[in-house]
Design a protein around this motif. Structure first.
Motif, short mmCIF file in Angstrom:
data_model
loop_
_atom_site.label_atom_id
_atom_site.label_comp_id
_atom_site.label_asym_id
_atom_site.label_seq_id
_atom_site.Cartn_x
_atom_site.Cartn_y
_atom_site.Cartn_z
N TYR A 1 1.25 4.07 -7.64
CA TYR A 1 0.33 3.37 -6.74
C TYR A 1 -0.81 2.83 -7.59
CZ TYR A 1 2.94 5.84 -3.15
OH TYR A 1 3.94 6.31 -2.35
N ARG B 1 0.82 -1.23 0.00
CA ARG B 1 0.00 0.00 0.00
C ARG B 1 0.84 1.27 0.00
NH1 ARG B 1 -4.82 -0.14 4.02
NH2 ARG B 1 -4.63 1.97 3.28
N SER B 2 2.09 1.16 0.46
CA SER B 2 2.96 2.32 0.52
C SER B 2 4.41 1.86 0.58
CB SER B 2 2.62 3.18 1.75
OG SER B 2 3.36 4.37 1.73
N HIS C 1 0.07 7.40 1.58
CA HIS C 1 -0.96 6.36 1.53
C HIS C 1 -2.09 6.86 0.64
CE1 HIS C 1 0.50 3.60 4.65
NE2 HIS C 1 1.06 4.69 5.16
#
Length: 120
Positions: free
Chosen positions: A62, A47-48, A84
């Motif tokens: 992302y 996710r990050s 995020h």
């Protein structure tokens, strides 16, 4: 494996390194001395990111489950955390400057050709 922007047809990277295990995601690009153009690393699930123990800047994409680019960060410096972004399921790291060079924008879709291992 090749990373292609399906929206504009541009090849982003000729070589994609999969990082699908915990240890491969943990290590990522840490302690590497360079990140050659034409390479990318795909972290999934992820996710990050962070750039601790790195010596150079990177660009970060992302992605959601459909490999749509939710967000893109350019020139993430060593020692930083990536942001995020809601809906992110995987991340692609590419050499700094590639987002601008290949005209990557959020909302575009990418494909990893010949992807043999995909985490669901």
């Amino acid at each position: 494996m090749e990373l292609i922007n399906l929206t504009n047809g541009i090849v982003i990277a000729e070589k994609v390194v999969p990082a699908y295990s915990f240890f491969k995601r943990l290590k990522g690009l840490m302690f590497t001395s360079s990140f050659p153009e034409g390479y990318a690393i795909h972290l999934q699930p992820c996710r990050s990111i962070h750039t601790y123990f790195m010596k150079y800047e990177i660009d970060v994409l992302y992605l959601n489950d459909q490999y749509e680019i939710i967000a893109a960060e350019s020139y993430v410096r060593p020692g930083e955390f990536g942001k995020h972004h809601k809906g992110t399921t995987s991340v692609i790291e590419i050499p700094a400057g590639i987002i601008h060079k290949t005209k990557i924008q959020p909302g575009q879709t990418v494909q990893i050709k010949n992807l043999k291992e995909r985490v669901s």
